[in-house]
Design an enzyme around this catalytic site. Structure first.
Site, PDB file in Angstrom:
ATOM      1  N   PHE A 134       0.848  -1.196   0.000  1.00  0.00           N
ATOM      2  CA  PHE A 134       0.000   0.000   0.000  1.00  0.00           C
ATOM      3  C   PHE A 134       0.880   1.241   0.000  1.00  0.00           C
ATOM      4  CE2 PHE A 134      -2.416   3.433   2.010  1.00  0.00           C
ATOM      5  CZ  PHE A 134      -3.520   3.451   1.180  1.00  0.00           C
ATOM      6  N   ASP A 219       9.164   2.946   1.665  1.00  0.00           N
ATOM      7  CA  ASP A 219       7.963   3.637   2.137  1.00  0.00           C
ATOM      8  C   ASP A 219       7.825   3.352   3.628  1.00  0.00           C
ATOM      9  OD1 ASP A 219       5.450   4.425   2.915  1.00  0.00           O
ATOM     10  OD2 ASP A 219       4.441   3.719   1.096  1.00  0.00           O
ATOM     11  N   LYS A 248       2.270   9.638   8.380  1.00  0.00           N
ATOM     12  CA  LYS A 248       1.538   9.159   9.571  1.00  0.00           C
ATOM     13  C   LYS A 248       2.045   9.690  10.924  1.00  0.00           C
ATOM     14  CE  LYS A 248      -1.165   5.417   7.816  1.00  0.00           C
ATOM     15  NZ  LYS A 248      -0.771   4.967   6.479  1.00  0.00           N
TER      16      LYS A 248
HETATM   17  C1  LIG Z   1      -0.948   5.247   5.112  1.00  0.00           C
HETATM   18  C2  LIG Z   1       0.087   4.886   4.146  1.00  0.00           C
HETATM   19  C3  LIG Z   1       0.241   5.603   2.948  1.00  0.00           C
HETATM   20  C4  LIG Z   1      -0.693   6.722   2.544  1.00  0.00           C
HETATM   21  O1  LIG Z   1      -0.711   7.766   3.475  1.00  0.00           O
HETATM   22  P1  LIG Z   1      -1.892   8.863   3.418  1.00  0.00           P
HETATM   23  O2  LIG Z   1      -1.441   9.889   4.406  1.00  0.00           O
HETATM   24  O3  LIG Z   1      -3.141   8.152   3.819  1.00  0.00           O
HETATM   25  O4  LIG Z   1      -1.965   9.371   2.048  1.00  0.00           O
HETATM   26  C5  LIG Z   1       1.265   5.247   2.105  1.00  0.00           C
HETATM   27  N1  LIG Z   1       2.112   4.241   2.410  1.00  0.00           N
HETATM   28  C6  LIG Z   1       1.986   3.535   3.560  1.00  0.00           C
HETATM   29  C7  LIG Z   1       2.968   2.447   3.850  1.00  0.00           C
HETATM   30  C8  LIG Z   1       0.970   3.820   4.451  1.00  0.00           C
HETATM   31  O5  LIG Z   1       0.841   3.108   5.567  1.00  0.00           O
END
Ligand SMILES: *Cc1c(COP(=O)(O)O)cnc(C)c1O
Length: 390
Positions: A134, A219, A248
């Site tokens: 994700f 990420d 986050k």
């Molecule tokens: C939550 C998340 C995102 C997206 O972040 P948003 O602030 O919701 O756009 C991208 N990569 C990872 C690994 C995430 O946990």
């Protein structure tokens, strides 16, 4: 009187459904609903509320900043953004440069634009990401996202993204050749259900990408800022990516994202290549500085060990095991009853997240106390009983 839930349903698009709880306020790791119900927050607004709720340092930093200077745009600079970029680089301990955004998906959009530009410069045309990964909901980040349920109906996408099974280093090696511009990976897959890779996978990914001349984008939007008991997950895994994305937990609840480039990746963007009106907003930067100044890694490690050991000691027919690291765990179930566990936990005064049909995500505030962890551990077996029956 129409309930808040009915008003929500009437006023909002249906993309979230109607959430099961309406929150009014919080303090530390405890939150209260609008009906006065008290909950222990065991998922921290998806690993965001690193300092818990209403932390005095966060309140002070944000209040002072908003009363002083709330916005400048990036046509003008301000002190907080410089302090924040410097602080991030010092915690990272490697030469690099920072771009500030407002969210995770935007941090990944910046990383993707860096990778596209790098690909154009070096004649590389495709990207690799992991199945079930994700990376966000905007179209660039979505094109890297491997979860078919959220991806498929919006594709096809204009980028050549090839997906590999997460955790399989040989599959990754086979997918990455001299035409690959970048590999995007989470150090542990969060939305897939807090799924860590086999030991050494990310370090192998580093070797594979370096050998092929592809960029490695880590990420760490969910995994960083103390969540795993380290400032950044990659530090414990012993490698340095070319590009790192954060969001986050960084703002402790204020919206902020960051994209950090190391080495040559720090200077791929030239003047005019990218931007954001709100990115690096003074209030969000002040919040992030408060977070970085107040996360206590030793505390995270202590309470995380207590939570993990306590969960592992629970013997219950519905509980298969525990995975994850630090204060970022999944209780894995023997059946697809995560929704029932989440509902039973809520009735018992605990907020948890059914991240997958068979997995409960726990990502509490990093300030959760040992006593609060123990109260959850005591309550969890009866919650599982209720979910198994109900
Ligand atoms: C939550 C998340 C995102 C997206 O972040 P948003 O602030 O919701 O756009 C991208 N990569 C990872 C690994 C995430 O946990």
């Amino acid at each position: 009187m129409t309930s808040l839930f009915d008003r929500f349903e009437a006023a909002f698009m249906p993309n979230y459904g109607v959430p099961p709880v309406a929150l009014a306020r919080g303090e530390g790791s405890v939150v209260w609903g609008v009906d006065g119900a008290e909950y222990l927050d065991m998922f921290g607004g998806i690993a965001v509320s690193s300092l818990g709720h209403a932390h005095p340092a966060l309140v002070e930093a944000v209040s002072t900043q908003v009363a002083t200077l709330a916005h400048t745009s990036n046509l003008l600079l301000h002190e907080r953004e410089v302090e924040l970029a410097e602080k991030l680089l010092s915690l990272l301990g490697a030469p690099g440069k920072v771009f500030l955004a407002n969210s995770g998906t935007e941090a990944n959009e910046a990383a993707l634009k860096l990778a596209i530009k790098y690909g154009r410069q070096t004649g590389r045309s495709y990207f690799v990401a992991a199945e079930m990964g994700f990376h966000g909901r905007t179209l660039g980040a979505l094109s890297l996202t491997g979860k078919p349920s959220i991806r498929d109906q919006f594709g096809p996408f204009p980028l050549d993204v090839r997906f590999v099974p997460y955790g399989d280093a040989d599959a990754l090696a086979a997918a990455v050749d001299g035409d690959c511009a970048a590999v995007f990976l989470e150090p542990t897959q969060g939305e897939a259900g807090v799924v860590p890779p086999p030991d050494g996978y990310m370090a192998r990914a580093r070797e594979i990408t370096a050998a092929a001349g592809a960029l490695l984008v880590a990420d760490e939007i969910q995994s960083a800022i103390g969540r795993t008991g380290h400032w950044f997950a990659h530090q414990a895994d012993g490698y340095l990516p070319d590009i790192l994305t954060l969001a986050k937990g960084l703002g402790g609840g204020l919206p902020i994202g960051a994209c950090v480039g190391f080495g040559p990746a720090a200077t791929i963007f030239e003047k005019g290549d990218h931007g954001s009106t709100f990115g690096g907003n003074p209030v969000s930067c002040a919040a992030a500085l408060a977070v970085l100044g107040n996360v206590d890694l030793a505390h995270v490690q202590t309470v995380a060990a207590e939570l993990r050991d306590g969960l592992e000691a629970i013997s219950h027919p519905l509980l298969k095991g525990v995975r994850g690291r630090g204060l970022w765990l999944a209780a894995v179930l023997t059946e697809d009853r995560a929704a029932q566990v989440q509902a039973a936990a809520q009735r018992a005064g605990f907020l948890v997240n059914a991240v997958q049909p068979d997995a409960i995500r726990l990502a509490p505030p990093l300030v959760i106390t040992p006593a609060q962890v123990r109260s959850f551990l005591t309550a969890f077996p009866p919650i599982l009983d209720e979910a198994a029956d109900g």
